[in-house]
Design an enzyme around this catalytic site. Structure first.
Site, PDB file in Angstrom:
ATOM      1  N   LYS A   3      53.939  29.643  90.099  1.00 65.02           N
ATOM      2  CA  LYS A   3      52.696  28.944  91.350  1.00 65.02           C
ATOM      3  C   LYS A   3      51.314  29.349  91.185  1.00 65.02           C
ATOM      4  CE  LYS A   3      54.247  30.835  95.573  1.00 65.02           C
ATOM      5  NZ  LYS A   3      55.742  30.871  95.251  1.00 65.02           N
TER       6      LYS A   3
ATOM      7  N   LYS B 151      52.312  43.519  85.750  1.00 64.62           N
ATOM      8  CA  LYS B 151      51.575  43.617  86.599  1.00 64.62           C
ATOM      9  C   LYS B 151      51.223  44.904  86.923  1.00 64.62           C
ATOM     10  CE  LYS B 151      54.688  40.018  89.392  1.00 64.62           C
ATOM     11  NZ  LYS B 151      55.073  40.571  90.817  1.00 64.62           N
TER      12      LYS B 151
ATOM     13  N   LYS C 188      57.142  30.068  82.109  1.00 63.00           N
ATOM     14  CA  LYS C 188      58.296  29.959  82.992  1.00 63.00           C
ATOM     15  C   LYS C 188      57.102  29.484  83.800  1.00 63.00           C
ATOM     16  CE  LYS C 188      60.751  32.546  86.685  1.00 63.00           C
ATOM     17  NZ  LYS C 188      61.597  33.749  87.120  1.00 63.00           N
TER      18      LYS C 188
END
Length: 326
Positions: free
Chosen positions: A195, A111, A192
C-alpha cells in the site's frame, strides 16, 4: 487436526498480495485445520496511526476476511486486543528474549531507520507476535517470506522457555504458499506489492473494480525485448505478470509463458483472470459493510472462543515460572 494461526494488521484496504499470499490460503486451510485468524490491532499502534480510523479499519479488516471466504463456523476470527492474554504473555516472553535478538530483526532495521525516535513497541513487537502464536498452541503458521525471521524468533523463545521452565509451548512450523506468496509491485517488479508503493499504479487493491484492475495491468512495467518468458532474474516484469496469472488460475508460470506472444496479450489475460478472482470478494465485502453490528457480534464470539484457549496457555506459562495464581 493441526492448529493453524495467522494474523493481519488493520491498516486500511487490503491488496492483491494480501489476498494471494495469505487470505486465500486461510480460506482453504480453515476446512483442513483448527484455524485461528487474528486482526492484530496492537501491532498497528507500534508506528504512527490515526486513532479516529483504527476502529473502523478493524471492522473493515474483519469484513475483508469474511469476504475472502473465512467462515466463523469453520474457524475462529477475533481481534487481538479483545484477548488480554496476548499482552500478558508478551511481557513474560520479553523477559526471555534478548536485546541482541530483537536488534537483529530485519523489519525493525528497515522501519527503525526511517524515524528519529523509535518506539519501544516497534522494537519489541516480534515478541508480541511470538505471544500471538504460542498462546494458541499453533502447530503451523502461514507466513510470507518477510515474516519468517519473526517466526524463527517465536520458535527459539518457545524452545528456550521449555528448556528453562518445563514443557509449556508447542514449537510452531512455518508454511509458505509456493505461488503468490510474494506478489511484486507492477511498477517496480523487484519490490514487494505494498500500500505504501510510490505509485498507486503499482498495487492492485482487493476491492478495485474491473476498470481499475485493467488500467493498472495495462500500465504494468515489463522488460526489454518482446518475448514472453518466465525468468525472474532477467525479466522480472514479465515474470511478475506470469506469476499473477498463474496464481489467479492455478497454473504454473513457466507453462503459461508459451501461450502468449506479446506483452499486451499477457496483460489482458492477467487483468481478466484477476478481475474474476476478486469479483466475489468485492461483492461479498459490499454486503458485509452494510451490517457492521453483525461483524462486531462475530468478532465478540471469536474473542470468547480464542480467550478460552489463550487463558489455558497463559495459566501454564504463569505456573511454569512461579507466578502466584490470582
Amino acid at each position: 487436526m493441526a492448529r493453524v494461526l495467522s494474523g493481519i494488521q488493520p491498516t486500511g484496504e487490503m491488496h492483491l498480495g494480501n489476498y494471494l499470499g495469505a487470505l486465500r490460503t486461510w480460506a482453504v486451510e480453515q476446512y483442513e485445520n483448527d484455524a485461528f485468524y487474528c486482526i492484530v490491532d496492537l501491532h498497528a499502534i507500534t508506528v504512527d496511526f490515526d486513532p479516529a480510523q483504527l476502529a473502523s479499519r478493524t471492522i473493515d479488516a474483519a469484513a475483508s476476511l469474511l469476504a475472502a471466504g473465512l467462515d466463523p463456523a469453520q474457524c475462529t476470527i477475533f481481534v487481538q486486543s479483545h484477548v488480554h492474554e496476548h499482552s500478558e504473555l508478551a511481557w513474560i516472553l520479553q523477559c526471555a528474549a534478548t536485546m541482541g535478538e530483537l536488534s537483529r530483526m530485519t523489519q525493525f532495521k528497515q522501519k527503525g531507520t526511517t524515524t528519529e525516535s523509535v518506539r519501544v513497541g516497534l522494537f519489541a513487537y516480534p515478541v508480541l507476535q511470538a505471544a500471538d502464536i504460542l498462546l494458541y498452541d499453533a502447530d503451523r503458521v502461514p507466513v510470507g517470506d518477510d515474516q519468517r525471521q519473526h517466526l524463527e524468533l517465536a520458535r527459539e523463545l518457545s524452545r528456550r522457555f521449555n528448556a528453562r521452565y518445563g514443557d509449556t509451548f508447542v514449537i510452531p512450523e512455518a508454511t509458505v504458499p509456493p505461488i503468490g506468496a510474494r506478489v511484486m509491485d507492477l511498477q517496480n517488479p523487484t519490490s514487494k506489492m505494498s500500500k505504501s508503493s510510490r505509485s498507486e499504479l503499482g498495487t492492485i487493491m482487493m476491492l478495485d473494480d474491473p476498470a481499475q484492475i485493467a488500467r493498472k495491468l495495462r500500465r504494468a512495467v515489463t522488460d526489454s525485448g518482446s518475448e514472453v518468458t518466465y525468468d525472474p532474474a532477467e525479466k522480472p516484469g514479465v515474470s511478475n505478470l506470469l506469476e499473477l496469472l498463474a496464481a489467479a488460475t492455478g497454473s504454473v508460470p513457466a507453462d503459461l509463458a508459451s501461450g502468449y506472444h506479446s506483452y499486451g496479450a499477457l496483460k489482458n489475460a492477467a487483468a481478466e483472470a484477476i478481475t474474476e478472482l476478486l469479483r466475489p470478494v468485492r461483492e461479498r465485502f459490499a454486503e458485509l459493510s452494510g451490517d457492521p453490528g453483525e461483524i462486531r457480534r462475530l468478532l465478540s464470539d471469536g474473542a470468547t472462543r480464542a480467550g478460552g484457549v489463550a487463558a489455558a496457555t497463559l495459566s501454564r506459562a504463569r505456573d511454569a515460572i512461579g507466578l502466584l495464581a490470582p
